[in-house]
Enzyme design. Structure first.
Site, PDB file in Angstrom:
ATOM      1  CB  CYS A   1      -4.472  29.952  -5.342  1.00  0.00           C
ATOM      2  SG  CYS A   1      -5.411  29.263  -6.715  1.00  0.00           S
TER       3      CYS A   1
ATOM      4  N   GLY B   1       1.425  29.117  -7.058  1.00  0.00           N
ATOM      5  CA  GLY B   1       0.694  29.334  -8.303  1.00  0.00           C
ATOM      6  C   GLY B   1       1.493  30.172  -9.263  1.00  0.00           C
TER       7      GLY B   1
ATOM      8  CG  ASN C   1      -5.227  27.991  -1.123  1.00  0.00           C
ATOM      9  OD1 ASN C   1      -4.412  27.810  -0.241  1.00  0.00           O
ATOM     10  ND2 ASN C   1      -5.450  27.104  -2.063  1.00  0.00           N
ATOM     11  N   GLY C   2      -8.480  27.143  -2.545  1.00  0.00           N
ATOM     12  CA  GLY C   2      -9.302  25.988  -2.191  1.00  0.00           C
ATOM     13  C   GLY C   2     -10.369  25.734  -3.234  1.00  0.00           C
TER      14      GLY C   2
ATOM     15  CB  CYS D   1      -4.002  19.758   2.839  1.00  0.00           C
ATOM     16  SG  CYS D   1      -3.092  19.132   1.418  1.00  0.00           S
TER      17      CYS D   1
ATOM     18  CE1 TYR E   1       6.076  19.535  -5.561  1.00  0.00           C
ATOM     19  CE2 TYR E   1       3.854  20.406  -5.396  1.00  0.00           C
ATOM     20  CZ  TYR E   1       5.056  20.316  -6.069  1.00  0.00           C
ATOM     21  OH  TYR E   1       5.246  21.019  -7.211  1.00  0.00           O
TER      22      TYR E   1
ATOM     23  CB  CYS F   1      -7.412  16.433   4.461  1.00  0.00           C
ATOM     24  SG  CYS F   1      -8.224  15.728   2.984  1.00  0.00           S
TER      25      CYS F   1
ATOM     26  CB  CYS G   1      -4.976  12.214  -2.342  1.00  0.00           C
ATOM     27  SG  CYS G   1      -3.604  12.819  -1.342  1.00  0.00           S
TER      28      CYS G   1
HETATM   29  P1  5GP Z   1       4.360  12.890 -11.615  1.00  0.00           P
HETATM   30  O1  5GP Z   1       5.356  13.018 -12.701  1.00  0.00           O
HETATM   31  O2  5GP Z   1       4.439  11.592 -10.874  1.00  0.00           O
HETATM   32  O3  5GP Z   1       2.972  13.158 -12.122  1.00  0.00           O
HETATM   33  O4  5GP Z   1       4.599  14.069 -10.592  1.00  0.00           O
HETATM   34  C1  5GP Z   1       5.377  13.895  -9.462  1.00  0.00           C
HETATM   35  C2  5GP Z   1       6.279  15.079  -9.305  1.00  0.00           C
HETATM   36  O5  5GP Z   1       5.529  16.275  -9.399  1.00  0.00           O
HETATM   37  C3  5GP Z   1       6.983  15.074  -7.960  1.00  0.00           C
HETATM   38  O6  5GP Z   1       8.349  15.352  -8.183  1.00  0.00           O
HETATM   39  C4  5GP Z   1       6.328  16.185  -7.183  1.00  0.00           C
HETATM   40  O7  5GP Z   1       7.322  16.972  -6.543  1.00  0.00           O
HETATM   41  C5  5GP Z   1       5.599  17.015  -8.204  1.00  0.00           C
HETATM   42  N1  5GP Z   1       4.221  17.328  -7.794  1.00  0.00           N
HETATM   43  C6  5GP Z   1       3.388  16.625  -7.029  1.00  0.00           C
HETATM   44  N2  5GP Z   1       2.201  17.240  -6.910  1.00  0.00           N
HETATM   45  C7  5GP Z   1       2.277  18.376  -7.612  1.00  0.00           C
HETATM   46  C8  5GP Z   1       1.374  19.450  -7.836  1.00  0.00           C
HETATM   47  O8  5GP Z   1       0.240  19.468  -7.372  1.00  0.00           O
HETATM   48  N3  5GP Z   1       1.839  20.482  -8.590  1.00  0.00           N
HETATM   49  C9  5GP Z   1       3.079  20.485  -9.129  1.00  0.00           C
HETATM   50  N4  5GP Z   1       3.474  21.539  -9.831  1.00  0.00           N
HETATM   51  N5  5GP Z   1       3.940  19.485  -8.931  1.00  0.00           N
HETATM   52  C10 5GP Z   1       3.554  18.432  -8.190  1.00  0.00           C
HETATM   53 MG    MG Z   2       9.204  17.300  -7.724  1.00  0.00          MG
END
Ligand code: 5GP
Ligand code: MG
Length: 465
Positions: A5, A31, A103-104, A238, A244, A435, A438
């Site tokens: 968050c 969020g 957040n966490g 992280c 991302y 970290c 994953c």
């Molecule tokens: P996938 O379709 O492979 O499950 O998701 C990958 C896409 O979702 C990537 O384009 C990435 O930018 C986005 N993405 C990766 N992690 C997250 C996340 O935790 N939340 C959201 N909203 N998007 C994510």
């Molecule tokens: Mg994306």
């Protein structure tokens, strides 16, 4: 559960509601499920609603809210159904009112909840923040705030960047490993603590510094006071924030997020070169990576996919079925760029594989000659226990497949992920301070059934040695 968050705290000589609102809007990417603020005006008042920030507060006249200190929160989880469950969480305790924005994920919160129940505590919400709040209240009965928070930190495990209120006092607290970001800034007539520096920018403020891992900071309209409570040797920032999650225009722990993404793209081009006509980003998350790839490879960048920006992020939508349809509503190819061309398609990450699969199919339907996929994070092979929404191995396309098997499944001509070394080099933080759970399956916090990357000093401290 809380997940990844956004949090904010403001103390000012002026009223703070509008500032908190603006800061939350700047943190909206962290969020979109709900938003809330808690503001002290003789007592703490709590305002919460579902949806984006403007939606959540649309029935509230911000100008009418008095109060010079407050905290705010944007909520990310998909599991929320009523504004009750949004944050901040407000508690009435024997030491006064406590409001918490988190957040966490506190990984041992259920155990702590049971312990409190055995002591005769009953719970209103039964969530992590209530556990944290009651523990804090318990320690505050005979301790100063910094001693009480220190005792709290000996009990709780996991990731936490909190903004907290104790009656009219307001604080920020970052976990000893610094898993989630948190920073401090000065604004007109006051001070701010926020998940990301963009929130300070949005208020025209001045970034002061990151909150240090293990640090508690109290802000007032006139300044701030720091309590360095834990000093763990190795941190666990992280990496996914850089890849991302954070906004590209943020600077986190001294590292520029945009530049990092660009470097990820450059290193990707070195590690996985290919002959092609265009580098095409998957908007918006893959843009800076694609720019870096283009720069390093000399292949021109082209915006070959247009995004309908009025459709929410696909990831947070409830069912896989809707998710799949939405990818094609959201993205449409520019035919003149795609038709008959060899494309390097760049994205930040592959989680489930849904997005990339759909996009490749879309490009092929529109005549792409070759589609070479390049990904700005290593294969995500293991769950995140600290707040990113990838919580089971079954969801993750890379958890039990080779790169070649994934390439076949998504129907790409080639597939290249950045290496873990390349990732570390791009971020510029040493491996022991990140970290990488994953992508390595090794975690900085003990998780049952998972490999543990030993944090010796923190453990000793928590055991009181
Ligand atoms: P996938 O379709 O492979 O499950 O998701 C990958 C896409 O979702 C990537 O384009 C990435 O930018 C986005 N993405 C990766 N992690 C997250 C996340 O935790 N939340 C959201 N909203 N998007 C994510
Ligand atoms: Mg994306």
């Amino acid at each position: 559960m809380n997940e990844c968050c956004g949090v904010v705290a403001v103390a000012s000589r002026n009223k703070v509601a509008e500032n908190i609102y603006i800061a939350l809007m700047a943190l909206q990417h962290r969020g979109q499920e709900a938003a809330g603020m808690a503001i002290f005006n003789k007592k703490i008042e709590n305002f919460k609603g579902l949806g984006l920030v403007d939606e959540a507060f649309k029935r509230i006249n911000l100008q009418e809210i008095n109060g010079n200190v407050g905290i705010g929160h944007v909520y990310y989880s998909i599991k929320i159904s009523s504004p009750e469950n949004a944050q901040p969480t407000l508690l009435q305790t024997p030491v006064g009112e406590i409001a918490i924005a988190h957040n966490g994920i506190i990984t041992n919160w259920k155990k702590l909840k049971e312990e409190l129940m055995e002591e005769g505590h009953s719970f209103l919400y039964g969530n992590e923040e209530e556990v944290v709040g009651y523990l804090l209240a318990k320690y505050l009965e005979d301790k100063s705030i910094e001693k009480a928070v220190k005792s709290l930190m000996k009990k709780i495990e996991g990731s936490y960047s909190f903004t907290l209120m104790l009656n009219d006092r307001v604080f920020g607290l970052r976990d000893p490993l610094g898993i989630k970001p948190l920073c401090l800034g000065e604004i007109e007539n006051g001070y701010i603590i926020a998940s990301e520096s963009v929130a300070i920018d949005a208020l025209g403020g001045k970034f002061i510094r990151d909150v240090m891992p293990g640090e508690l900071i109290e802000i007032t309209p006139d300044g701030y006071k720091s309590y360095k409570l834990v000093n763990e040797k190795h941190k666990a920032h992280c990496f996914f924030e850089y890849v991302y999650f954070a906004r590209a225009d943020s600077v986190i722990d001294g590292i520029d997020v945009y530049k990092t993404r660009e470097r990820l793209g450059e290193i990707l081009a070195e590690e996985h070169p290919v002959d092609a006509d265009y580098v095409v980003p998957i908007p918006d998350s893959g843009r800076a990576h694609a720019y870096g790839y283009s720069k390093a490879s000399g292949i021109p960048l082209a915006e070959g996919l247009m995004k309908n920006r009025y459709i929410a992020r696909t990831f947070i939508l409830p069912t896989q079925q809707i998710r799949e349809k939405l990818v094609q509503m959201k993205l449409n190819p520019v035919k003149s760029i795609i038709n008959g061309k060899k494309i390097v398609l760049v994205d930040d990450s592959i989680v489930r594989g849904t997005t990339i699969k759909k996009i490749i199919a879309l490009l092929r339907r529109h005549g792409a000659k070759e589609v070479h996929v390049r990904i700005g994070s290593p294969p995500i092979i293991a769950p995140c226990y600290f707040g990113i929404d990838m919580t089971t191995r079954e969801q993750l396309i890379a958890s039990n497949k080779t790169i070649e098997e994934i390439r076949k499944e998504i129907n790409a001509d080639s597939l290249g992920y950045i290496s873990i070394d390349g990732l570390i080099k791009a971020i510029g933080i040493e491996k022991n301070n990140l970290c990488l759970g994953c992508v390595t399956g090794e975690y900085p916090v003990k998780i049952e059934g998972e490999k543990y990357r030993f944090q010796e000093r923190l453990e000793k401290w928590q055991e009181g040695k």
